[in-house]
Design an enzyme around this catalytic site. Structure first.
Site, short mmCIF file in Angstrom:
data_model
loop_
_atom_site.label_atom_id
_atom_site.label_comp_id
_atom_site.label_asym_id
_atom_site.label_seq_id
_atom_site.Cartn_x
_atom_site.Cartn_y
_atom_site.Cartn_z
N ARG A 228 0.86 -1.17 0.00
CA ARG A 228 0.00 0.00 0.00
C ARG A 228 0.91 1.23 0.00
O ARG A 228 1.97 1.22 0.63
CB ARG A 228 -0.86 0.05 1.27
CG ARG A 228 -2.06 -0.88 1.26
CD ARG A 228 -3.19 -0.37 0.37
NE ARG A 228 -4.39 -1.18 0.51
CZ ARG A 228 -4.91 -1.94 -0.45
NH1 ARG A 228 -4.33 -1.99 -1.64
NH2 ARG A 228 -6.01 -2.63 -0.25
N GLU B 105 -3.85 7.72 -5.10
CA GLU B 105 -4.04 7.02 -6.38
C GLU B 105 -5.31 7.54 -7.05
O GLU B 105 -6.32 7.73 -6.36
CB GLU B 105 -4.16 5.51 -6.15
CG GLU B 105 -2.87 4.90 -5.61
CD GLU B 105 -2.95 3.38 -5.44
OE1 GLU B 105 -3.93 2.77 -5.89
OE2 GLU B 105 -2.01 2.81 -4.87
N HIS C 241 -1.04 0.41 -9.87
CA HIS C 241 -1.74 -0.53 -8.97
C HIS C 241 -2.33 -1.69 -9.77
O HIS C 241 -3.54 -1.90 -9.78
CB HIS C 241 -2.84 0.19 -8.18
CG HIS C 241 -3.21 -0.55 -6.92
ND1 HIS C 241 -3.57 0.05 -5.75
CD2 HIS C 241 -3.27 -1.89 -6.65
CE1 HIS C 241 -3.84 -0.84 -4.82
NE2 HIS C 241 -3.65 -2.03 -5.35
#
Lengths: 305, 305
Positions: free
Chosen positions: B213, B242, B261
């Site tokens: 993360r 993000e 991601h």
């Protein structure tokens, strides 16, 4: 080379001085392994008995005069195997995870999620069953790929490959693979083996990797194949002409990764090459059998040696 | 979802309709796994007993109301493990073989031989000892890397990691590794664990990979560290914010690889996520124990479950 200098007169030379240096020499360590100078200097080799080449491929010295002479040829087999295997796995994962596109999007500061591919379970055909091909096969199996080989003779139950297809029947087997990896030595039999027929036989989406020799491939056929989508992509470390000319269309073709004949050249390779020669020199000097003796008819060191 | 529709009334909704859909619902399959909408809609959850999240990380739903409720939380542990491991191996080999530079030189049609690094023998510390960390450790060991782990508790003789260091003592161990790989869940304990002190403790030349993360990292400290050469490089798939804002300096920092991601998101992941939920739904409906039950105090599924 220090140890060698204590037992032998060592001459160091470049291409220009090769003929003079060869005169009277018993052994030659050919460090500039892509050079074609040896053939030109060959008439000066008046007592040469042994040539050792600082590479795995020996095709640059497979000229008739050396081939038909009694001069023993040895190579540097083994030095590059694992490094090349790492490189090949790296380009396979780069394709599967779309890494070149990530780098391109990064340059444009663009966040664009894509789905990627798994590597495990994909089928790879390793064309070339020498020590480099074996290292590649072990590496790809280690990450869960399904690997077969292609070599001079078909075989079953090979410890590294499982099934080995005969290269002469390559086209019949090519449709079954997601990755086709060329690591074969360059010989009369393998020259141009990747031609229009081979590329047309590849599965849709299949990718081609060449770390062997550029001349294994008919470059024009590869470029036509890439334009037609078979192969769908290629990672090329070797080329028919090296350095690759700056006007080659390969530089800009989509889905082509180009590296400058460096897949095996890990930091420390030069020292390792000298160690391999030094060990063979020790054997030569003390009359022991040499390592990595090339079968000059085959054009490589036969397996089992 | 077809099988589920035969045994339950299924409501499909987006963030906007979540509160309405939650009213009267027994179970929630949270597919938009980074969404914070659940907390806002929580007051409407009048009979909710189970939340299943389509991700491995559960930090977006670790808000106090859910945490302190009797609602059972399950995750999609296991779906992404091997794909993430492949991605991590890919960026490690890309660094070792200087692949981004090869692509850059290719754009300029430049043939520039470099020496590369070996991957085998390099030391990797995998921070996070859940199933993703274990898949990573097995993958890196398979290609000859020397791997250790870092987790909540120190351990010896772990089947995947060998030695596991306590994350609380991370800085003391960081100097011993060439690659530091963050795959830990985001919890109160792990938040910001990669800070200035951690980066300063890394070995010269060490590279940092984050697929866990973004909030595991203090981004400002990472950028300062990269400028100072510790870490020497970073591959980042996750970020504090993000999508990564287009004006983030990370996009253009040398030796930084950015991906959006997607490290675990292989083609087919969506179907696999639905299968994981469907199996848990079958268990829930028939009163069997659920898989992947999150310990809401720890913030992840404890190992051994």
């Amino acid at each position: 080379m220090r140890t060698i200098e204590t037992t032998a007169l060592v001459r160091y030379t470049d291409e220009k001085g090769l003929a003079d240096a060869l005169r009277g020499a018993d052994a030659l360590f050919l460090y500039d392994f892509l050079s074609t100078a040896l053939r030109r200097a060959w008439p000066a080799a008046d007592r040469l008995r042994w040539v050792h080449i600082a590479s795995a491929g020996v095709d640059p010295v497979m000229f008739p005069e050396l081939r038909e002479s009694d001069v023993v040829l040895t190579n540097s087999r083994g030095v590059f195997d694992d490094s090349i295997a790492e490189y090949i796995l790296g380009v396979i994962i780069a394709f599967a995870k779309d890494l070149p596109r990530s780098l391109e999007l990064q340059r444009r500061h663009r966040w664009q999620h894509r789905e990627t591919e798994r590597v495990a379970g994909r089928r790879a055909l390793v064309v070339g069953t020498g020590p480099i091909g074996r290292a590649v096969a072990r590496m790809l199996r280690a990450v869960g790929m399904a690997v077969s080989g292609a070599g001079r003779r078909a075989a079953d139950g090979d410890p590294d490959f499982g099934e080995v297809h005969a290269s002469a029947e390559l086209a019949a087997h090519l449709p079954g693979y997601d990755y086709v990896i060329a690591v074969a030595p360059l010989t009369e039999q393998t020259k141009g083996m990747f031609d229009a027929a081979a590329f047309a036989a590849m599965a849709p989406g299949a990718r081609f990797v060449n770390v062997g020799r550029g001349e294994l491939v008919v470059t024009a056929d590869l470029m036509a194949g890439l334009r037609a989508g078979r192969p769908a992509a290629a990672a090329l470390d070797v080329f028919e002409t090296e350095p690759l000319p700056s006007d080659s269309p390969l530089w800009t073709m989509p889905n082509v990764l180009i590296s400058p004949h460096m897949s095996g050249d890990f930091a420390g390779w030069r020292d390792t090459l000298v160690e391999v020669f030094a060990e063979n020199f020790r054997r030569w000097h003390s009359g022991e059998p040499l390592l990595n003796v090339v079968d000059k008819q085959l054009g490589y060191v036969p397996s089992g040696q």
